[in-house]
Enzyme design. Structure first.
Site, mmCIF file in Angstrom:
data_model
loop_
_atom_site.group_PDB
_atom_site.id
_atom_site.type_symbol
_atom_site.label_atom_id
_atom_site.label_comp_id
_atom_site.label_asym_id
_atom_site.label_seq_id
_atom_site.Cartn_x
_atom_site.Cartn_y
_atom_site.Cartn_z
ATOM 1 N N LYS A 178 0.846 -1.255 -0.195
ATOM 2 C CA LYS A 178 -0.159 0.065 -0.036
ATOM 3 C C LYS A 178 0.957 1.260 0.074
ATOM 4 O O LYS A 178 1.341 1.525 0.934
ATOM 5 C CB LYS A 178 -0.684 -0.065 1.105
ATOM 6 C CG LYS A 178 -2.282 0.745 1.105
ATOM 7 C CD LYS A 178 -2.363 2.209 1.342
ATOM 8 C CE LYS A 178 -1.694 2.776 2.253
ATOM 9 N NZ LYS A 178 -1.469 4.229 1.992
ATOM 10 N N GLU A 253 10.463 0.694 10.502
ATOM 11 C CA GLU A 253 11.690 1.736 10.146
ATOM 12 C C GLU A 253 10.812 2.944 10.302
ATOM 13 O O GLU A 253 10.124 3.453 9.614
ATOM 14 C CB GLU A 253 12.269 1.537 8.763
ATOM 15 C CG GLU A 253 13.575 2.218 8.621
ATOM 16 C CD GLU A 253 13.745 3.493 8.118
ATOM 17 O OE1 GLU A 253 13.367 4.403 8.647
ATOM 18 O OE2 GLU A 253 13.774 3.393 6.978
ATOM 19 N N CYS A 287 13.931 10.258 6.900
ATOM 20 C CA CYS A 287 14.105 9.461 8.317
ATOM 21 C C CYS A 287 15.587 9.685 8.721
ATOM 22 O O CYS A 287 15.963 9.990 9.912
ATOM 23 C CB CYS A 287 13.857 8.102 8.151
ATOM 24 S SG CYS A 287 14.397 6.946 6.967
ATOM 25 N N GLU A 388 11.251 15.257 14.914
ATOM 26 C CA GLU A 388 11.646 15.130 13.450
ATOM 27 C C GLU A 388 10.721 16.051 12.726
ATOM 28 O O GLU A 388 9.578 16.358 12.643
ATOM 29 C CB GLU A 388 11.040 13.711 13.022
ATOM 30 C CG GLU A 388 11.669 13.340 11.690
ATOM 31 C CD GLU A 388 11.238 12.037 11.403
ATOM 32 O OE1 GLU A 388 10.117 11.635 11.489
ATOM 33 O OE2 GLU A 388 12.226 11.262 10.712
HETATM 34 P P1 NDP Z 1 2.697 8.064 8.161
HETATM 35 O O1 NDP Z 1 3.623 7.405 9.084
HETATM 36 O O2 NDP Z 1 1.131 8.415 8.742
HETATM 37 O O3 NDP Z 1 2.425 7.323 6.831
HETATM 38 C C1 NDP Z 1 3.120 6.570 6.280
HETATM 39 C C2 NDP Z 1 2.486 5.329 5.411
HETATM 40 O O4 NDP Z 1 1.602 4.789 6.451
HETATM 41 C C3 NDP Z 1 1.601 6.039 4.392
HETATM 42 O O5 NDP Z 1 1.550 4.956 3.514
HETATM 43 C C4 NDP Z 1 0.166 6.219 5.201
HETATM 44 O O6 NDP Z 1 -0.686 6.129 4.061
HETATM 45 C C5 NDP Z 1 0.221 4.829 5.983
HETATM 46 N N1 NDP Z 1 -0.729 4.756 7.044
HETATM 47 C C6 NDP Z 1 -1.113 5.792 7.912
HETATM 48 N N2 NDP Z 1 -1.949 5.593 8.859
HETATM 49 C C7 NDP Z 1 -1.756 4.170 8.919
HETATM 50 C C8 NDP Z 1 -2.461 3.062 9.591
HETATM 51 N N3 NDP Z 1 -3.400 3.519 10.699
HETATM 52 N N4 NDP Z 1 -2.386 1.878 9.328
HETATM 53 C C9 NDP Z 1 -1.611 1.528 8.260
HETATM 54 N N5 NDP Z 1 -1.039 2.530 7.397
HETATM 55 C C10 NDP Z 1 -1.308 3.469 7.517
HETATM 56 O O7 NDP Z 1 3.475 9.433 7.885
HETATM 57 P P2 NDP Z 1 2.584 10.804 7.060
HETATM 58 O O8 NDP Z 1 2.618 10.554 5.781
HETATM 59 O O9 NDP Z 1 1.521 11.345 7.924
HETATM 60 O O10 NDP Z 1 3.940 12.001 7.800
HETATM 61 C C11 NDP Z 1 3.912 12.494 8.902
HETATM 62 C C12 NDP Z 1 5.109 12.270 9.467
HETATM 63 O O11 NDP Z 1 5.536 11.086 9.479
HETATM 64 C C13 NDP Z 1 6.369 13.366 8.420
HETATM 65 O O12 NDP Z 1 6.275 14.490 8.817
HETATM 66 C C14 NDP Z 1 7.565 12.448 8.911
HETATM 67 O O13 NDP Z 1 8.142 13.057 10.385
HETATM 68 C C15 NDP Z 1 7.022 10.915 9.544
HETATM 69 N N6 NDP Z 1 7.540 10.302 8.259
HETATM 70 C C16 NDP Z 1 8.562 9.257 8.432
HETATM 71 C C17 NDP Z 1 8.963 8.659 7.304
HETATM 72 C C18 NDP Z 1 10.390 7.543 7.324
HETATM 73 O O14 NDP Z 1 10.983 7.455 6.216
HETATM 74 N N7 NDP Z 1 10.635 7.307 8.383
HETATM 75 C C19 NDP Z 1 8.257 8.560 5.958
HETATM 76 C C20 NDP Z 1 6.960 9.186 6.160
HETATM 77 C C21 NDP Z 1 6.530 10.187 7.221
HETATM 78 P P3 NDP Z 1 -1.266 7.567 3.753
HETATM 79 O O15 NDP Z 1 -0.321 8.317 3.405
HETATM 80 O O16 NDP Z 1 -1.939 6.996 2.184
HETATM 81 O O17 NDP Z 1 -2.423 7.985 4.461
#
Ligand code: NDP
Length: 485
Positions: A178, A253, A287, A388
């Site tokens: 997903k 991660e 990250c 972060e």
């Molecule tokens: P999320 O962790 O919420 O999203 C990452 C992924 O998880 C996306 O595919 C999202 O789907 C999905 N997701 C969200 N909620 C759920 C759930 N309850 N169950 C399963 N999958 C879920 O991050 P955000 O995109 O909201 O970003 C917010 C912050 O997260 C950023 O500002 C950053 O600090 C951090 N982040 C860290 C990353 C890393 O590489 N470690 C990568 C991305 C974000 P969808 O986006 O389609 O809703």
């Protein structure tokens, strides 16, 4: 010029489908805010169907009982198709995610290497024999888990998807990915290449939809045998709680607030250049960003002067322009979130050295751009000093000894990545051994290969992606004893 709006479907059971819902999500070009496409928003029923399909594909044994070498060749073929379409995929990544095209090319090259690496590794996934007593033959079998779920973030849409899908497939699992709703396009393209390369139907499925609905339905499904997630610590925590209900193993991660530490004896010019690169690549949406820069007092002023000068020369622009060094942020929401951190840094008394605003150019006004930003006089207790930010915002700290910087660097809930700049082997070794981080780079930054393990300490996650070790997350061990007397 108005971009062409394309209607996309998602990919399940070897076919394109729009699922049961008529609802579609609009994808935007982050450089212009123009709509570039529409994708289906899968609901719970659609996810259930994808899991059923993947389960059938796994149980049909066409994939997991395929000769391992042949399985590897199919992964190699996916890499070949990606290579043949290299420029197109890179452009699609930039159009959808916003990053400079040079970076997208690096990501696509990385993803190709990951398929090649795991293609080569597929027939080296093996058990071992264990000496017990002379009349018993004891050995282990490494079996695929079954159906694995992969939740992908938007910062490296293709590279991070490939990082977990390639080992899962090499091990013989059927997979459901997903992607983040904002950035599904390159992974959908690769799903099609999987089909063309000979993956049996239903072995690689990519379903689009929101995290709150499709993501949640996927990770809470009782018929999922393993979950891999990259994203925020908060969502990772929720996924782990959900997984606990079904006793599903998770590989997480998560976030980082990574120290990048510069000693006075380091190669000055390279350390400045890499401090800039470590935070402003991918508009800081990483990250593993070097978001906390620690500079030794002896070189503090000189280093900051040079860093500020170089930062102000960074060329901001649309990612598709070859000259662009800093592209837009992925979305308006992310831009606003990061602006919130900038405001809080100013309110908390940190000193804004440069940036802190959207660029003035009218051509950039519609996109989600932000000037590269540096804060000094930051304290670990400030929000910008400990959370972060996930944007082009660097926080700078001063230190005067290895002991002091170790204490400051480790004073974080996170422990993903760290950079150390020194030519003193003793100091380097002291930091390597005492830094609480899963990955450490010495006289380097942002280095990770498909063959090197990548994972975090503390709130930065559980388990390791990449490297042969990753196999353990996508397989289980069966221990067998045969009485041969
Ligand atoms: P999320 O962790 O919420 O999203 C990452 C992924 O998880 C996306 O595919 C999202 O789907 C999905 N997701 C969200 N909620 C759920 C759930 N309850 N169950 C399963 N999958 C879920 O991050 P955000 O995109 O909201 O970003 C917010 C912050 O997260 C950023 O500002 C950053 O600090 C951090 N982040 C860290 C990353 C890393 O590489 N470690 C990568 C991305 C974000 P969808 O986006 O389609 O809703």
């Amino acid at each position: 010029m108005t971009a062409q709006v394309q209607t996309y479907d998602y990919f399940v059971n070897g076919k394109w489908t729009s699922g049961s819902s008529a609802e579609r999500f609009e994808l935007r070009n982050p450089a212009t805010d123009e709509i570039i496409g529409k994708i289906p928003r899968a609901g719970k029923e659609d996810v259930n169907e994808a899991v059923e399909v993947a389960r059938k594909a796994f149980e049909s044994s066409a994939w997991h009982e395929m000769e391992q070498t042949k399985r590897g060749k199919i992964l190699m073929q996916i890499a070949t198709l990606m290579r043949q379409n290299f420029e197109d995929i890179a452009k699609l990544e930039t159009l959808n995610q916003g990053k400079p095209i040079r970076e997208s090319k690096g990501d696509v090259a990385w993803a190709i290497r990951a398929f090649e690496y795991w293609g080569g590794a597929a027939d080296k996934i093996q058990g071992e024999t264990i000496p017990v007593t002379p009349n018993r033959l004891t050995y282990t079998l490494r079996e695929p888990l079954g159906v694995t779920a992969h939740i992908i973030p938007w910062n490296y849409p293709l590279a991070l998807a490939t990082r977990s899908l390639a080992p899962a497939l090499a091990a013989g699992n059927a997979v459901i990915a997903k992607p983040a709703e904002l950035t599904p396009l390159t992974l959908l393209r690769v799903a099609e290449y999987g089909q063309k390369s000979g993956l049996p139907d239903g072995v690689m499925n990519v379903i689009t939809g929101s995290g709150a609905v499709a993501g949640r339905a996927l990770v809470s499904h009782p018929d999922i045998d393993g979950i891999t997630f990259t994203g925020s610590t908060e969502t990772g925590r929720q996924i782990m709680e959900t997984a606990a209900k079904n006793i599903t193993p998770v590989l997480l991660e998560l976030g980082g607030k990574n120290p990048n530490i510069v000693f006075p004896d380091a190669d000055f010019q390279r350390a400045v250049q890499m401090a800039k690169y470590a935070i402003f690549t991918n508009a800081g949406q990483m990250c593993w960003a070097g978001s906390r820069l620690f500079i030794h007092t002896e070189i503090y002023d000189k280093f900051l002067t040079e860093l500020k000068k170089q930062t102000e020369l960074i060329k901001i622009g649309p990612g598709l322009d070859e000259k662009t060094e800093l592209g837009p942020m992925v979305s308006k929401d992310q831009q606003e979130r990061v602006m919130g951190y900038i405001r809080s840094g100013i309110e908390d008394g940190a000193r804004l050295l440069t940036g802190g605003q959207v660029p003035d150019e009218t051509t950039l006004r519609k996109g989600f751009f932000l000037k590269p930003t540096i804060f000094t006089d930051v304290k670990a207790t400030m929000k910008i000093g400990c959370e972060e930010i996930f944007g082009p915002v660097l926080t700078v700290f001063k230190f005067s000894s290895a002991e002091e910087v170790l204490r400051m660097a480790n004073e974080s809930q996170f422990g993903l990545y760290a950079g150390v700049w020194t030519n003193n082997l003793k100091v380097a070794n002291q930091l390597v051994t005492q830094l609480q981080a899963g990955v450490v780079a010495v006289n380097d930054y942002l280095v990770a290969y498909p063959q090197t393990p990548f994972g975090g300490y503390k709130d930065s996650g559980i388990g390791y992606e990449s490297g042969l070790q990753a196999v353990s997350h996508y397989t289980r061990i069966k221990s067998v004893t045969v009485n041969v007397s």
